[in-house]
Scaffold this motif. Structure first.
Motif, short mmCIF file in Angstrom:
data_model
loop_
_atom_site.label_atom_id
_atom_site.label_comp_id
_atom_site.label_asym_id
_atom_site.label_seq_id
_atom_site.Cartn_x
_atom_site.Cartn_y
_atom_site.Cartn_z
N ASN A 132 -24.39 -94.24 64.09
CA ASN A 132 -23.45 -94.78 64.45
C ASN A 132 -23.05 -94.70 63.25
O ASN A 132 -22.05 -94.22 62.90
CB ASN A 132 -24.66 -95.96 64.99
CG ASN A 132 -24.69 -95.31 66.68
OD1 ASN A 132 -24.75 -94.44 67.11
ND2 ASN A 132 -25.42 -96.67 66.83
N SER A 133 -22.81 -95.62 62.09
CA SER A 133 -21.80 -96.19 61.38
C SER A 133 -22.72 -96.38 60.65
O SER A 133 -21.33 -96.76 60.08
CB SER A 133 -20.79 -97.64 62.17
OG SER A 133 -21.84 -98.95 61.86
N ASN A 151 -26.50 -93.78 70.94
CA ASN A 151 -26.75 -93.87 69.99
C ASN A 151 -26.88 -92.02 68.76
O ASN A 151 -26.76 -91.29 69.78
CB ASN A 151 -27.65 -94.05 69.16
CG ASN A 151 -28.31 -96.17 69.76
OD1 ASN A 151 -27.33 -96.56 69.06
ND2 ASN A 151 -28.81 -95.63 70.60
N THR A 152 -25.55 -91.90 67.63
CA THR A 152 -25.72 -90.55 67.06
C THR A 152 -26.01 -90.52 66.09
O THR A 152 -25.64 -91.99 65.44
CB THR A 152 -24.05 -90.04 67.10
OG1 THR A 152 -23.10 -90.86 66.80
CG2 THR A 152 -23.23 -90.30 69.06
#
Length: 516
Positions: free
Chosen positions: A444-445, A488-489
């Motif tokens: 995510n970030s 989610n990535t």
């Protein structure tokens, strides 16, 4: 009448026996094996200049067969041992090479003793054979008529990439490899890799087809080498001729009586036996600075005969190291040593992509990489990939992460509220790194720290068909609050302070990726 027939039979028998022997002619030793093979050795250089099998010349006439790239000036001496063995000894300051003939066997038996690595940095025997007599080698290593793709060892032939490196087979599976022609095969049969380096899954060049048909036994090389070279006696090995079938590894026990430098007889060796547990595809590996051995087993095992000494003992699950121990071997005895997998397996995994087994098997292009260059048109695209957990297949995930080529590989995973609420670990198993390549990730970030560069292997591997190096494992802690309920990535890129061109950019090869 009966007397004349009897005398004729005796004469024929005497002639057949007399065919075995060595003669000197024009500064050459000519050896008749009385098995269909006659070979000739240059007394000044130790090169084999002729290999006639059933009267067919199998040696190339422009380049000869020899150790390394040829020894140049050497001391070459032939001796007869008993009635059925001929030994030709080729000696330099740091190397002794043997050509041995055994009566009735169409083979050049060999062994190589070294006290220092040859100046070319590789120890290898090259049989430079006649392409006319033996036109058929490994298709992927046939480079005749090709144009250079990379370096001086990868070529494009009729739209396919070819290289001598694509003939390689893991040592544990490479006891015999052959080239063939009409009613003839030449086979390199390897009795032992104990003084080679790299372990059971190391692989090296077996064949190259050009204007000659080259058949190799590589003993030491810098081709993705992960441990120091070993000195001492390399082999035994043999160049065996047949009428077309694949040869079997011969019985080399007669070497015990040949007074070979560095040869260690069976009577002075010991063994290890025991039980393997916790793996279904096990390999046990023993090594120290002087020798290496291995055996496949997932239950009871007995090792090969080993030199006395203390060894590191490793258990692999397929090709993944899962246990390490030590064992001491004594001459004339068998020591018992059991070994069990100590693999760290998470109890609950959210996802795992690929099998954790030390190989990239199942990933995109992994079924082709050992036999072709990544630029080959038969390869699937190396573009950046998005892998959706639960939807994508393992074959959609790239086998390698290559800086500036397919960064990033993105994994999308949907988490429940309970899965997203706690800290997690992303663990990436790799098999080989080039130019400092290692994973950097972004979840995510959140971006964890990039790990330090792995131990450098100063060799192209990925483009030469190799996938095994030191097998680094990278764990990234993802703190609570970094994950969300829903999608989610996870982005995986190749980090390195170096750069290159296309597939010679820094890279690493995946074994598996797991999230828990």
């Amino acid at each position: 009448m009966r007397l004349s027939i009897l005398l004729s039979l005796v004469s024929l028998a005497g002639s057949a026996f007399a065919a075995f022997g060595v003669t000197e002619s024009n500064n050459h030793y000519v050896v008749d094996t009385n098995g269909g093979l006659v070979f000739t050795v240059n007394k000044a250089t130790g090169d084999i200049i002729s290999l006639k099998y059933n009267s067919k010349e199998c040696q190339d006439s422009s380049k000869f067969s020899h150790i390394s790239s040829g020894l140049g000036s050497s001391n070459v001496v032939a001796t007869t041992i008993g009635t059925n063995v001929i030994k030709i000894t080729v000696t330099t300051d740091t190397l002794v090479h043997y050509y041995i003939a055994k009566s009735g066997t169409p083979a050049v038996f060999m062994g190589t003793y070294i006290t220092a690595e040859p100046t070319i940095g590789e120890l290898r025997f090259i049989s430079r054979l006649s392409k006319t007599a033996l036109p058929n080698g490994v298709a992927e290593s046939e480079i005749a008529g090709g144009s250079v793709v990379e370096g001086s060892d990868i070529f494009l032939v009729n739209g396919q990439t070819r290289s001598k490196f694509y003939s390689s087979v893991p040592f544990i599976d490479d006891s015999v490899h052959c080239v063939t022609g009409a009613n003839v095969a030449a086979c390199m049969a390897i009795g032992s890799y104990e003084s080679s380096s790299g372990g059971p899954f190391f692989r090296d060049i077996d064949n190259q087809g050009s204007s000659q048909q080259e058949l190799y036994f590589y003993m030491n090389s810098g081709h993705v080498q992960t441990e120091a070279y070993r000195m001492g006696f390399h082999g035994p090995y043999a160049l065996i001729f047949t009428s077309g079938s694949t040869a079997s590894v011969p019985d080399f026990s007669f070497y015990d009586n040949l007074s070979l430098s560095g040869w260690f007889p069976t009577s002075g060796r010991g063994r290890v036996s025991g039980t393997v547990s916790g793996v279904s595809d096990g390999v046990v590996h023993w090594y120290n600075s002087a020798a290496q051995y291995w055996v496949r087993s997932s239950g009871s095992y007995t090792s090969p005969y080993m030199k006395p000494g203390t060894y590191t003992m490793v258990l692999y699950k397929t090709e993944l190291k899962v246990a390490t121990s030590t064992v001491t071997v004594s001459a004339g005895g068998t020591v018992t040593k059991n070994i069990a997998s100590a693999e760290d397996v998470p109890r609950s995994v959210i996802f795992r992509i690929g099998a954790v087994d030390g190989r990239p098997t199942g990933f995109k292009n992994a079924d082709k990489q050992a036999k072709m260059h990544p630029s080959d048109s038969r390869m699937s695209s190396w573009a950046a990939t998005t892998f959706i957990w639960g939807t994508s297949s393992t074959a959609d995930f790239p086998m390698a992460q290559i800086k500036s080529v397919n960064d990033p590989t993105t994994i999308e995973v949907t988490l429940s509220s309970s899965q997203a609420a706690v800290a997690r670990t992303l663990r990436i198993f790799t098999t080989l790194s080039f130019a400092g390549g290692r994973p950097s990730v972004k979840v995510n970030s959140y971006s964890p720290s990039t790990p330090a560069a792995p131990t450098k292997i100063d060799s192209r591997g990925f483009t030469r068909g190799a996938y095994r190096g030191y097998g680094e494992v990278y764990s990234f802690t993802i703190p609570a609050g970094s994950l969300v309920t829903g999608k989610n990535t996870i982005q995986i890129s190749c980090a390195s302070g170096s750069s290159g061109t296309t597939f010679l950019n820094p890279n690493f090869i995946f074994d598996s990726v797991e999230f828990y």
